[in-house]
Write a protein that holds these residues in place. Structure first.
Motif, mmCIF file in Angstrom:
data_model
loop_
_atom_site.group_PDB
_atom_site.id
_atom_site.type_symbol
_atom_site.label_atom_id
_atom_site.label_comp_id
_atom_site.label_asym_id
_atom_site.label_seq_id
_atom_site.Cartn_x
_atom_site.Cartn_y
_atom_site.Cartn_z
ATOM 1 N N LYS A 230 0.884 -1.194 -0.378
ATOM 2 C CA LYS A 230 0.044 0.470 -0.880
ATOM 3 C C LYS A 230 0.796 1.201 -0.181
ATOM 4 C CE LYS A 230 -3.609 -1.856 2.173
ATOM 5 N NZ LYS A 230 -5.289 -2.767 3.044
ATOM 6 N N LYS A 231 0.353 1.871 -0.487
ATOM 7 C CA LYS A 231 0.760 3.566 -0.303
ATOM 8 C C LYS A 231 1.784 4.120 0.876
ATOM 9 C CE LYS A 231 -1.839 5.655 -3.922
ATOM 10 N NZ LYS A 231 -2.820 6.715 -4.339
ATOM 11 N N ILE A 232 2.407 5.034 1.085
ATOM 12 C CA ILE A 232 3.141 5.244 2.326
ATOM 13 C C ILE A 232 2.604 7.106 2.811
ATOM 14 C CG2 ILE A 232 4.849 5.970 3.310
ATOM 15 C CD1 ILE A 232 6.611 4.524 2.026
ATOM 16 N N PHE A 233 2.136 6.763 3.433
ATOM 17 C CA PHE A 233 1.135 7.331 4.407
ATOM 18 C C PHE A 233 1.681 7.945 5.763
ATOM 19 C CE2 PHE A 233 -2.241 7.066 1.094
ATOM 20 C CZ PHE A 233 -2.169 8.013 0.063
ATOM 21 N N TRP A 234 2.292 8.330 6.425
ATOM 22 C CA TRP A 234 3.026 8.835 7.240
ATOM 23 C C TRP A 234 1.753 9.405 8.799
ATOM 24 C CZ3 TRP A 234 6.117 13.414 8.443
ATOM 25 C CH2 TRP A 234 7.197 12.968 9.479
ATOM 26 N N SER A 235 2.360 8.962 9.751
ATOM 27 C CA SER A 235 1.025 9.127 11.047
ATOM 28 C C SER A 235 0.997 10.334 11.254
ATOM 29 C CB SER A 235 0.925 8.013 11.898
ATOM 30 O OG SER A 235 0.031 8.132 12.411
ATOM 31 N N TRP B 110 -2.344 5.645 16.937
ATOM 32 C CA TRP B 110 -2.346 5.391 15.675
ATOM 33 C C TRP B 110 -1.047 4.695 15.273
ATOM 34 C CZ3 TRP B 110 -6.061 8.646 17.367
ATOM 35 C CH2 TRP B 110 -7.543 8.818 17.369
ATOM 36 N N ARG B 111 -0.610 3.815 14.540
ATOM 37 C CA ARG B 111 0.885 3.794 13.669
ATOM 38 C C ARG B 111 1.233 4.366 12.649
ATOM 39 N NH1 ARG B 111 -1.336 1.402 17.651
ATOM 40 N NH2 ARG B 111 -1.661 -1.185 18.041
ATOM 41 N N SER B 112 2.517 3.898 13.363
ATOM 42 C CA SER B 112 3.179 5.864 12.302
ATOM 43 C C SER B 112 2.547 5.140 11.233
ATOM 44 C CB SER B 112 4.960 5.635 12.584
ATOM 45 O OG SER B 112 5.494 3.922 12.680
ATOM 46 N N SER B 113 3.012 3.959 10.023
ATOM 47 C CA SER B 113 2.505 3.824 9.320
ATOM 48 C C SER B 113 1.351 3.593 9.434
ATOM 49 C CB SER B 113 2.798 2.802 8.209
ATOM 50 O OG SER B 113 2.692 2.404 7.153
ATOM 51 N N GLU C 164 0.455 -3.213 10.682
ATOM 52 C CA GLU C 164 1.006 -4.018 10.860
ATOM 53 C C GLU C 164 2.734 -4.596 11.330
ATOM 54 O OE1 GLU C 164 -1.266 -4.716 8.646
ATOM 55 O OE2 GLU C 164 -3.135 -4.860 10.283
ATOM 56 N N SER C 165 3.200 -3.201 10.412
ATOM 57 C CA SER C 165 4.449 -3.317 9.999
ATOM 58 C C SER C 165 5.685 -2.239 11.180
ATOM 59 C CB SER C 165 5.080 -2.549 8.838
ATOM 60 O OG SER C 165 4.939 -4.240 7.792
ATOM 61 N N TYR C 166 4.108 -1.821 12.382
ATOM 62 C CA TYR C 166 4.769 -0.371 12.834
ATOM 63 C C TYR C 166 3.931 -1.431 14.187
ATOM 64 C CZ TYR C 166 6.985 1.534 8.824
ATOM 65 O OH TYR C 166 8.389 1.154 7.427
#
Length: 367
Positions: free
Chosen positions: A216-221, A269-272, A277-279
């Motif tokens: 998925k696209k990277i959207f930074w928290s 909320w997660r950083s991504s 799941e990756s963070y």
């Protein structure tokens, strides 16, 4: 219609979970406890300074410090802000067009409104005069003045606060123009989130494709937290009949609905945002700004209380879980431009404390 039904069902389910969770955390919502926790986090941060005082990191921190002052009326907090202003000579940072160097001026203006001391805003007025008569020069890559989403927290509230304070809409119009440039550049109409900068947009000529592990696209928290914080700080200033207010309201509501759908079970909320799941760890700074922005929307009648209050309550419980025994706000992602940084309970940054203080200043106003 389908989206509305999904949001309502999510709110009902979340509401039941939150009420069960809140039952064991009633003290976290008492005025006295909120003030005590805000003061504890603030005192620790003031005893552990970091970065130049005019730096964007401290600009975000002192936005929270002023919110804590308004919440508590503490003379100690006022003294700390005043000492910061004196040390900075009430000046913005040295970069004329760079949004990061204007954010500290938000606090100067807020303080001026209390004390009436002209010295608090005179350097910013001079800087803005120079800004408006000096064309921005791009470097071939960054052709827009505000080419990164964080900028929307840094500069627009300062411009709008100055315009409202001086009763001069030229500052508001400039902010409108530059915000909409950034919106056109970075807003993702499919996901209702902002890319951090052009390097995180897909299908752009000459830009290497970046994506998360799940494709998925990277959207930074925190980046989107900056934007939501900027939106509410602009909206809190603009008159109800301001011609461009509806643009900000629409952008805010779209982001709020998306952010609500991305909240995790622990309230954070997660950083991504699209690859939690990756963070796996809840991140303090992004979560703090979301809690602040959503609570503000409820308090100002812009967001539906039944839909959003459970999420805010759950977020506040989660944020309090990040406060460490010594008082510092832990689990804060270090400085960066995307989710790819590790952090833990001992990880802190001044903007994480600022976001927590802003959140507390709005949670305490909830019924």
């Amino acid at each position: 219609m389908k989206k509305t039904i999904i949001l309502l069902l999510a709110a009902i389910v979340l509401g039941g979970t939150v009420q069960a969770q809140k039952a064991g955390n009633e003290k976290l919502f008492k005025d006295s406890y909120i003030k005590k926790t805000m003061k504890m986090a603030l005192d620790w941060q003031l005893e552990h300074p970091k970065h130049e005082l005019y730096d964007w990191t401290n600009g975000a921190f002192y936005a929270g410090v002023f919110a804590a002052y308004e919440t508590t009326g503490s003379k100690k907090i006022w003294k700390a802000m005043y000492e910061m202003g004196e040390a900075n000579e009430w000046k913005p940072g040295p970069r004329l067009h760079h949004a990061d160097d204007h954010v500290i001026c938000q606090t100067y203006i807020d303080m001026y409104r209390v004390s009436g001391e002209e010295k608090m805003i005179e350097p910013f007025i001079a800087t803005m005069d120079e800004f408006m008569k000096t064309p921005y020069k791009g470097d071939g890559i960054r052709e827009k003045t505000w080419w990164w989403c964080d900028a929307l927290f840094m500069a627009p509230p300062a411009f709008v606060k100055l315009g409202m304070t001086l009763d001069d809409d030229k500052y508001l119009k400039l902010s409108d123009e530059l915000w909409e440039e950034t919106y056109d550049l970075l807003w993702d109409k499919e996901h209702h989130l902002y890319a951090r900068d052009m390097g995180y947009k897909w299908n752009e000529p000459g830009i290497e494709e970046k994506k998360e592990a799940n494709g998925k696209k990277i959207f930074w928290s925190r980046g989107n937290g900056w934007v939501m914080g900027g939106l509410v700080r602009v909206l809190s200033e603009l008159p109800k009949d301001y011609p461009n207010r509806d643009f900000y309201i629409q952008n805010y509501k779209e982001m709020a609905a998306k952010i609500l759908s991305l909240q995790q079970e622990d309230g954070l909320w997660r950083s991504s945002l699209l690859d939690p799941e990756s963070y796996p760890g809840g991140e303090a700074s992004g979560s703090g700004f979301y809690c602040y922005a959503l609570a503000w929307g409820i308090n100002n009648g812009i967001l539906d209380k039944a839909t959003y209050l459970p999420a805010v309550e759950k977020a506040w419980v989660g944020l309090n879980g990040l406060i460490q025994p010594d008082g510092h706000v832990g689990w804060c992602q270090p400085i960066g431009a995307d989710p790819r940084k590790n952090f833990e309970a001992e990880s802190w940054e001044v903007y994480g404390t600022g976001a927590f203080l802003l959140a507390g200043s709005e949670v305490i106003k909830l019924d």
